[in-house]
Scaffold this active site. Structure first.
Site, PDB file in Angstrom:
ATOM      1  N   CYS A   1       0.270   3.751   2.815  1.00  7.23           N
ATOM      2  CA  CYS A   1       0.771   3.174   4.075  1.00  7.23           C
ATOM      3  C   CYS A   1       2.274   3.373   4.183  1.00  7.23           C
ATOM      4  O   CYS A   1       2.791   3.715   5.259  1.00  7.23           O
ATOM      5  CB  CYS A   1       0.465   1.675   4.138  1.00  7.23           C
ATOM      6  SG  CYS A   1      -1.290   1.277   4.105  1.00  7.23           S
TER       7      CYS A   1
ATOM      8  N   CYS B   1       0.836  -1.206   0.000  1.00  9.82           N
ATOM      9  CA  CYS B   1       0.000   0.000   0.000  1.00  9.82           C
ATOM     10  C   CYS B   1       0.872   1.258   0.000  1.00  9.82           C
ATOM     11  O   CYS B   1       1.567   1.543   0.980  1.00  9.82           O
ATOM     12  CB  CYS B   1      -0.906  -0.026   1.229  1.00  9.82           C
ATOM     13  SG  CYS B   1      -1.825   1.490   1.526  1.00  9.82           S
TER      14      CYS B   1
END
Length: 152
Positions: free
Chosen positions: A78, A75
């Protein structure tokens, strides 16, 4: 005609990849709980990465403000938030416990909290209340939330 089908198939595959990029779902193996909450310890000023097999009970009331970053290695947002989370851990030292949870390693925990988008940041207060923020935050926004939480 074959070129047209190839283009459509390529666009469809690309669209699916974008939609799935931060949905919190993956096909990696599930973890097996082996440790208890008491064994989830952090060193002052660092982020504790919840390892495969470790258990963290989000229904247990923490002794201090505890912030959990639900993320995944694949991600992008993230990965952008990771350094912000680590810097905050250094800044707030022993006032706050910082825990990082990979949703692919701890699927059951993520599913129990209905985490469908990441990064998801769970604030757990010593009074038993919780607050969830979803999405990428910059350092000022994140530290502002921590300051507000500490003054709660």
């Amino acid at each position: 005609m074959k070129l047209h089908k190839l283009i459509i198939a390529t666009l469809a595959a690309g669209s699916l990849a974008v939609l799935a990029s931060c949905s919190g779902k993956s096909s990696q193996a599930e973890s097996t709980p082996a440790e208890t909450q008491e064994e989830v310890a952090t060193t002052e000023g660092t982020v504790h990465v919840l390892a495969q097999g470790e258990v963290f009970d989000v229904n247990e009331t923490p002794q201090c403000l505890t912030i959990i970053d639900f993320n995944a290695t694949w991600c992008g947002p993230c990965q952008a938030f990771g350094p912000i989370f680590e810097e905050a851990a250094k800044k707030y030292g022993n006032k706050v416990k910082f825990i990082s949870v990979d949703v692919d390693v701890h699927k059951d925990l993520a599913e129990s909290l209905q985490i469908n988008s990441i990064p998801a940041i769970l604030f757990m207060y010593p009074d038993g209340t919780k607050d969830m923020s979803v999405g990428l935050m910059d350092s000022d926004e994140f530290c502002g939330k921590i300051d507000s939480a500490l003054n709660k």
